[in-house]
Motif scaffolding. Structure first.
Motif, PDB file in Angstrom:
ATOM      1  N   ALA A 394      -2.034  -4.387   4.253  1.00 40.42           N
ATOM      2  CA  ALA A 394      -0.834  -3.766   3.696  1.00 40.42           C
ATOM      3  C   ALA A 394       0.419  -4.225   4.435  1.00 40.42           C
ATOM      4  O   ALA A 394       1.424  -4.618   3.823  1.00 40.42           O
ATOM      5  CB  ALA A 394      -0.950  -2.241   3.762  1.00 40.42           C
ATOM      6  N   LEU A 395       0.369  -4.192   5.756  1.00 37.83           N
ATOM      7  CA  LEU A 395       1.526  -4.615   6.545  1.00 37.83           C
ATOM      8  C   LEU A 395       1.787  -6.106   6.380  1.00 37.83           C
ATOM      9  O   LEU A 395       2.937  -6.558   6.420  1.00 37.83           O
ATOM     10  CB  LEU A 395       1.309  -4.280   8.020  1.00 37.83           C
ATOM     11  CG  LEU A 395       1.362  -2.797   8.384  1.00 37.83           C
ATOM     12  CD1 LEU A 395       1.000  -2.590   9.847  1.00 37.83           C
ATOM     13  CD2 LEU A 395       2.745  -2.222   8.097  1.00 37.83           C
ATOM     14  N   GLY A 396       0.712  -6.891   6.192  1.00 37.72           N
ATOM     15  CA  GLY A 396       0.885  -8.334   5.982  1.00 37.72           C
ATOM     16  C   GLY A 396       1.625  -8.635   4.690  1.00 37.72           C
ATOM     17  O   GLY A 396       2.532  -9.475   4.669  1.00 37.72           O
ATOM     18  N   VAL A 397       1.251  -7.940   3.621  1.00 40.55           N
ATOM     19  CA  VAL A 397       1.956  -8.123   2.346  1.00 40.55           C
ATOM     20  C   VAL A 397       3.421  -7.711   2.502  1.00 40.55           C
ATOM     21  O   VAL A 397       4.332  -8.381   1.995  1.00 40.55           O
ATOM     22  CB  VAL A 397       1.276  -7.294   1.232  1.00 40.55           C
ATOM     23  CG1 VAL A 397       2.119  -7.304  -0.042  1.00 40.55           C
ATOM     24  CG2 VAL A 397      -0.116  -7.847   0.939  1.00 40.55           C
ATOM     25  N   ALA A 398       3.668  -6.624   3.236  1.00 45.16           N
ATOM     26  CA  ALA A 398       5.041  -6.160   3.438  1.00 45.16           C
ATOM     27  C   ALA A 398       5.842  -7.146   4.285  1.00 45.16           C
ATOM     28  O   ALA A 398       6.976  -7.510   3.938  1.00 45.16           O
ATOM     29  CB  ALA A 398       5.032  -4.784   4.103  1.00 45.16           C
ATOM     30  N   LEU A 399       5.260  -7.594   5.400  1.00 50.04           N
ATOM     31  CA  LEU A 399       5.995  -8.452   6.331  1.00 50.04           C
ATOM     32  C   LEU A 399       6.275  -9.835   5.745  1.00 50.04           C
ATOM     33  O   LEU A 399       7.421 -10.308   5.747  1.00 50.04           O
ATOM     34  CB  LEU A 399       5.211  -8.590   7.632  1.00 50.04           C
ATOM     35  CG  LEU A 399       5.810  -9.541   8.683  1.00 50.04           C
ATOM     36  CD1 LEU A 399       7.172  -9.050   9.118  1.00 50.04           C
ATOM     37  CD2 LEU A 399       4.874  -9.685   9.869  1.00 50.04           C
ATOM     38  N   ILE A 400       5.230 -10.492   5.229  1.00 51.77           N
ATOM     39  CA  ILE A 400       5.420 -11.829   4.673  1.00 51.77           C
ATOM     40  C   ILE A 400       6.318 -11.762   3.442  1.00 51.77           C
ATOM     41  O   ILE A 400       7.144 -12.649   3.201  1.00 51.77           O
ATOM     42  CB  ILE A 400       4.070 -12.485   4.332  1.00 51.77           C
ATOM     43  CG1 ILE A 400       3.177 -12.552   5.583  1.00 51.77           C
ATOM     44  CG2 ILE A 400       4.276 -13.869   3.759  1.00 51.77           C
ATOM     45  CD1 ILE A 400       3.801 -13.290   6.754  1.00 51.77           C
ATOM     46  N   GLY A 401       6.208 -10.681   2.675  1.00 50.60           N
ATOM     47  CA  GLY A 401       7.091 -10.511   1.527  1.00 50.60           C
ATOM     48  C   GLY A 401       8.541 -10.361   1.937  1.00 50.60           C
ATOM     49  O   GLY A 401       9.447 -10.891   1.271  1.00 50.60           O
TER      50      GLY A 401
END
Length: 468
Positions: A394-401
């Motif tokens: 979840a945090l990866g999708v948020a951060l890279i996004g």
């Protein structure tokens, strides 16, 4: 035995499939519903966060409610989410459906894993664990491609409807699977601690997503609130009689290190994987099917490199093996960044192979972390590792996004497709940095020089798997 194994296989496949199947269909959802990038991110995050937040207490609730009741309720909720998502006509309906499915998955996973302990003997448990792992890998490999096929030929709603045959089959099998009943003696779950930490996770993730919109005040407020909940959680855990995370685990350096390193791996890889089909469609002009197909290369590389793990760990130790895997993933991400300006798929294949091979070498993270803790905490430790994986996704999708959105906005003068490619390159470089940091921490935190292995008395008589 057969009904139990089939039940486990179907459950492992469908709950993992929903982590990845949305990626290739995301552009179609965005076009039909008019979603901007942050809303599109929440379509993915909406499944992962409740999955991660509820999982640590779900095992205890499975024991209190009974396997059959939990599985039946979880499957019905999962199916209801699938129907609602497939019929949704607005962003909030899609995201709500994903939240419902994620919450249901958090209860389905420990209930299914507990069937290994209650329905199979020691020899057959090993078979069941292998079936579970194989289905996880298959779902990760097929998810993006299946999502692309369904989006292109049947419409993106079938990304949700495809869950229904699995739900129906599992409800039918449930009548033939001998499931354990309620256990009133089970300890009380730390529900308030779970709510506090989940609220903190949601707020911090929202803050990261909002950073991509260019504002500063709202992300700061959300981030401060999320940090406040995190601090509350820490102080509450220190005083609570029923802790969400046992003190014996938080005091185990190797276990905490494994959680940290896994979080960094997911932060880097998960966001890149979510946005790769989007780049392939919007920048390279590929169809939904072809946009997700290259990610199968990663899964093939994982399978091909996995036999190296039993050879490498005894020779180099789990800390060096995991560090080498993370460094290899970082190298693959850098290769992708180097060729991202080329409007073709073949130059990207070597980078995808490196990402898959490196990810295979990180598998000792889970096995070593579970080996190092006392077996009476094996179920709790397994749940925390799974929750960490979902949270990192979840945090990866948020951060890279967010990185992608900020860089894309700054380069819009170069054209939409070129700006998206620039944002994706920045996301790849960010992810590579996270993987390298994980490699360095793995060398330090996973090296158990202090000899913190559990005593023989901890391991004697412990169950093979626990649902807690």
């Amino acid at each position: 035995m057969i009904p139990t194994l089939v039940m486990i296989a179907l459950g492992a496949f469908v709950t993992t499939l929903d982590n990845t199947i949305v990626a290739a269909g995301a552009p179609s959802i965005a076009r039909d519903l008019g979603l901007d990038l942050p809303a599109l991110q929440w379509v993915s995050i909406g499944y992962m966060l409740p999955f991660a937040g509820l999982l640590p207490v779900a095992g205890t609730l499975v024991d209190r409610w009974g396997q059959a009741a939990t599985l039946r309720a979880g499957l019905l909720a999962f199916g209801a989410g699938a129907i609602a998502g497939g019929l949704a006509t607005t962003a909030w309906l899609v995201i709500s459906a994903r939240v419902l499915q994620g919450a249901a998955a958090a209860f389905l996973v420990p209930a299914l894993l507990s069937l290994l302990r209650t329905n199979l003997d020691a020899r057959r448990r090993a078979v069941g664990a292998t079936v579970w792992t194989a289905c996880l890998a298959a779902a990760l490999a097929l998810g993006p491609t299946l999502g692309g096929v369904l989006s292109e030929y049947l419409g993106w709603g079938w990304i949700f409807f495809v869950n229904l045959p699995f739900v129906a089959a599992m409800l039918f099998l449930l009548r033939r699977v001998a499931a354990a009943g309620r256990d009133p003696a089970t300890g009380r779950p730390a529900v308030l601690s779970m709510l506090v930490v989940t609220t903190g996770m949601v707020l911090v993730t929202a803050a990261v997503v909002e950073l991509g919109e260019g504002g500063a005040l709202l992300p700061a407020v959300l981030g401060a609130a999320g940090t406040g909940f995190a601090i509350w959680f820490v102080f509450r855990e220190r005083r609570a009689r029923e802790r969400l995370v046992p003190a014996e685990l938080t005091g185990q350096r190797v276990f905490v290190g494994a959680l940290t390193v896994q979080l960094l791996w997911g932060l880097g890889v998960s966001g890149v994987f979510f946005f790769t089909p989007l780049l392939h469609q919007e920048s390279l002009g590929l169809s939904p099917v072809l946009a997700g197909l290259p990610l199968v290369v990663v899964a093939v590389a994982v399978v091909a490199a996995t036999p190296l793990v039993p050879w490498a760990v005894p020779r180099f130790g789990p800390h060096r093996t995991v560090a080498a895997g993370l460094a290899t993933v970082a190298a693959g991400l850098l290769v992708l960044a180097a060729v991202n300006h080329l409007p073709e798929v073949p130059p990207r294949i070597p980078g995808l192979v490196l990402i898959g091979a490196g990810s295979a070498l990180t598998t000792p993270l889970t096995s070593y972390a579970l080996e190092i803790v006392a077996e009476r905490y094996a179920g709790t430790a397994s749940g925390l590792l799974t929750a960490s994986r979902e949270l990192s996704s979840a945090l990866g999708v948020a951060l890279i996004g967010t990185v992608l959105a900020v860089v894309r906005t700054a380069n819009l003068d170069d054209g939409t497709a070129s700006a998206l490619a620039s944002g994706y390159t920045a996301g790849l470089l960010t992810a590579a940095g996270l993987e390298l940091l994980g490699a360095l921490l793995a060398l330090r935190l996973l090296n158990d020089r202090a000899g913190q292995s559990p005593s023989r008395s901890d391991k004697r008589g412990a169950t093979f798997l626990s649902s807690r």
